[in-house]
Scaffold this motif. Structure first.
Motif, PDB file in Angstrom:
ATOM      1  N   PRO A 175       0.832  -1.201   0.000  1.00  0.00           N
ATOM      2  CA  PRO A 175       0.000   0.000   0.000  1.00  0.00           C
ATOM      3  C   PRO A 175       0.871   1.256   0.000  1.00  0.00           C
ATOM      4  CG  PRO A 175      -0.656  -1.538   1.727  1.00  0.00           C
ATOM      5  CD  PRO A 175       0.649  -2.019   1.200  1.00  0.00           C
ATOM      6  N   PRO A 176       0.322   2.378  -0.423  1.00  0.00           N
ATOM      7  CA  PRO A 176       1.093   3.626  -0.408  1.00  0.00           C
ATOM      8  C   PRO A 176       1.541   3.988   1.007  1.00  0.00           C
ATOM      9  CG  PRO A 176      -0.929   3.885  -1.688  1.00  0.00           C
ATOM     10  CD  PRO A 176      -1.032   2.569  -0.970  1.00  0.00           C
ATOM     11  N   PHE A 177       2.817   4.349   1.142  1.00  0.00           N
ATOM     12  CA  PHE A 177       3.334   4.827   2.423  1.00  0.00           C
ATOM     13  C   PHE A 177       3.945   6.212   2.231  1.00  0.00           C
ATOM     14  CE2 PHE A 177       6.817   2.482   0.471  1.00  0.00           C
ATOM     15  CZ  PHE A 177       7.920   3.312   0.666  1.00  0.00           C
ATOM     16  N   PRO A 178       3.904   7.048   3.263  1.00  0.00           N
ATOM     17  CA  PRO A 178       4.374   8.422   3.108  1.00  0.00           C
ATOM     18  C   PRO A 178       5.882   8.503   2.933  1.00  0.00           C
ATOM     19  CG  PRO A 178       3.635   8.030   5.353  1.00  0.00           C
ATOM     20  CD  PRO A 178       3.316   6.805   4.587  1.00  0.00           C
ATOM     21  N   VAL A 179       6.296   9.454   2.098  1.00  0.00           N
ATOM     22  CA  VAL A 179       7.707   9.733   1.838  1.00  0.00           C
ATOM     23  C   VAL A 179       7.961  11.184   2.246  1.00  0.00           C
ATOM     24  CG1 VAL A 179       9.490   9.922   0.067  1.00  0.00           C
ATOM     25  CG2 VAL A 179       7.776   8.092  -0.067  1.00  0.00           C
ATOM     26  N   ARG A 217      -6.472   3.372  -2.080  1.00  0.00           N
ATOM     27  CA  ARG A 217      -5.866   3.412  -0.750  1.00  0.00           C
ATOM     28  C   ARG A 217      -4.921   4.594  -0.582  1.00  0.00           C
ATOM     29  NH1 ARG A 217      -3.899  -2.709   0.420  1.00  0.00           N
ATOM     30  NH2 ARG A 217      -3.978  -1.937   2.576  1.00  0.00           N
ATOM     31  N   LEU A 218      -4.897   5.473  -1.572  1.00  0.00           N
ATOM     32  CA  LEU A 218      -3.969   6.595  -1.547  1.00  0.00           C
ATOM     33  C   LEU A 218      -4.600   7.788  -0.842  1.00  0.00           C
ATOM     34  CD1 LEU A 218      -1.261   7.849  -2.538  1.00  0.00           C
ATOM     35  CD2 LEU A 218      -2.521   8.626  -4.560  1.00  0.00           C
ATOM     36  N   PRO A 219      -4.064   8.216   0.309  1.00  0.00           N
ATOM     37  CA  PRO A 219      -4.591   9.424   0.945  1.00  0.00           C
ATOM     38  C   PRO A 219      -4.439  10.614  -0.007  1.00  0.00           C
ATOM     39  CG  PRO A 219      -3.134   8.229   2.435  1.00  0.00           C
ATOM     40  CD  PRO A 219      -2.971   7.607   1.086  1.00  0.00           C
ATOM     41  N   GLY A 220      -5.490  11.357  -0.170  1.00  0.00           N
ATOM     42  CA  GLY A 220      -5.431  12.516  -1.052  1.00  0.00           C
ATOM     43  C   GLY A 220      -5.971  12.271  -2.441  1.00  0.00           C
ATOM     44  N   ALA A 221      -6.133  11.016  -2.839  1.00  0.00           N
ATOM     45  CA  ALA A 221      -6.712  10.748  -4.163  1.00  0.00           C
ATOM     46  C   ALA A 221      -8.156  11.247  -4.179  1.00  0.00           C
ATOM     47  CB  ALA A 221      -6.661   9.258  -4.479  1.00  0.00           C
ATOM     48  N   ALA A 241      -1.923  14.668  -4.314  1.00  0.00           N
ATOM     49  CA  ALA A 241      -0.944  13.683  -3.859  1.00  0.00           C
ATOM     50  C   ALA A 241       0.065  13.441  -4.972  1.00  0.00           C
ATOM     51  CB  ALA A 241      -1.612  12.372  -3.464  1.00  0.00           C
ATOM     52  N   ILE A 242       1.237  12.997  -4.565  1.00  0.00           N
ATOM     53  CA  ILE A 242       2.269  12.530  -5.492  1.00  0.00           C
ATOM     54  C   ILE A 242       2.496  11.061  -5.179  1.00  0.00           C
ATOM     55  CG2 ILE A 242       4.700  12.726  -6.164  1.00  0.00           C
ATOM     56  CD1 ILE A 242       4.471  15.708  -5.215  1.00  0.00           C
ATOM     57  N   LEU A 243       2.439  10.217  -6.195  1.00  0.00           N
ATOM     58  CA  LEU A 243       2.626   8.781  -6.005  1.00  0.00           C
ATOM     59  C   LEU A 243       3.767   8.299  -6.880  1.00  0.00           C
ATOM     60  CD1 LEU A 243       1.709   6.051  -4.814  1.00  0.00           C
ATOM     61  CD2 LEU A 243       0.148   5.839  -6.770  1.00  0.00           C
ATOM     62  N   ALA A 244       4.718   7.606  -6.268  1.00  0.00           N
ATOM     63  CA  ALA A 244       5.817   6.994  -7.009  1.00  0.00           C
ATOM     64  C   ALA A 244       5.775   5.484  -6.783  1.00  0.00           C
ATOM     65  CB  ALA A 244       7.157   7.546  -6.552  1.00  0.00           C
ATOM     66  N   PHE A 245       6.214   4.743  -7.787  1.00  0.00           N
ATOM     67  CA  PHE A 245       6.309   3.294  -7.585  1.00  0.00           C
ATOM     68  C   PHE A 245       7.332   2.981  -6.502  1.00  0.00           C
ATOM     69  CE2 PHE A 245       4.807   3.356 -12.081  1.00  0.00           C
ATOM     70  CZ  PHE A 245       3.589   2.747 -11.851  1.00  0.00           C
TER      71      PHE A 245
END
Length: 210
Positions: free
Chosen positions: A31-35, A81-85, A196-200
């Motif tokens: 799942p997405p985790f914060p960076v 599951r992405l916060p901010g999507a 949000a910004i999502l990276a693999f």
């Protein structure tokens, strides 16, 4: 079919027969985790190590364009599951891929990030491009990356989402965050909300998956 029999797929990370990416190697993503970063909240699905790194490199640099479907599937699973999507009134969550240098995209057979986004089945806006003169960012520190990109991320008018849309910026690897920050700034200046910004993967020190 004949080609698949003569040249069966192998896991792009470990070489296991019969699959593009085996279940063990795919388990590096979660799942997405914060960076840590500045600007819009930033998330990744894995650290840029081990099997996750090998899969990204195979997709990006080693000709494994068949992995677009694999990374597209990761996106399909991650976005809910992405916060901010944010989904719009038509049920779309807009993805905006970070742009590649033209020379790199030609060498790779097209933008790999865009290919993964399109394979996800989600709404994709190919809204950004890089001006000529942007250097390869490999080996550059944060300040040099920012200077390299300043004023060189441009809007591609024909690829914009509807005016005022909330968007998720998509990238393959977060290193210094300079690319994401410049892209987000350009989108914000054009009236879009980068929620949000999502990276693999993330090359920063992070704690994935709890």
């Amino acid at each position: 079919m004949l080609l698949s029999l003569l040249f069966p797929s192998r896991c792009a990370a470990c070489g296991a027969d019969g699959v593009r990416a085996c279940a063990k190697c795919l388990s590096a993503f979660g799942p997405p985790f914060p960076v840590p970063g500045h600007g819009p909240p930033m998330f990744a699905l894995a650290n840029y190590t081990g099997a996750a790194r090998q899969l990204v490199l195979a997709f990006k640099e080693r000709g494994r364009r068949d992995l677009a479907a694999v990374f597209g599937g990761l996106l399909t699973a991650a976005l809910p599951r992405l916060p901010g999507a944010r989904w719009d009134g038509a049920g779309r969550c807009w993805l905006v891929p970070a742009p590649s240098r033209r020379a790199a995209a030609r060498r790779r057979g097209g933008s790999h990030v865009l290919g993964a986004a399109r394979a996800s089945g989600l709404a994709v806006a190919d809204a950004l491009r890089l001006a000529p003169g942007v250097r390869d960012s490999v080996g550059l520190d944060g300040a040099t990356r920012r200077a390299n990109l300043a004023g060189r991320v441009l809007l591609s008018r024909r690829g914009l989402p509807p005016p005022g849309s909330a968007v998720v910026l998509l990238d393959d690897v977060v290193t210094t965050g300079a690319t994401a920050a410049e892209c987000a700034s350009v989108l914000k200046g054009a009236g879009f909300r980068v929620t949000a910004i999502l990276a693999f993967t993330s090359a920063r020190i992070s704690s994935p998956h709890g």
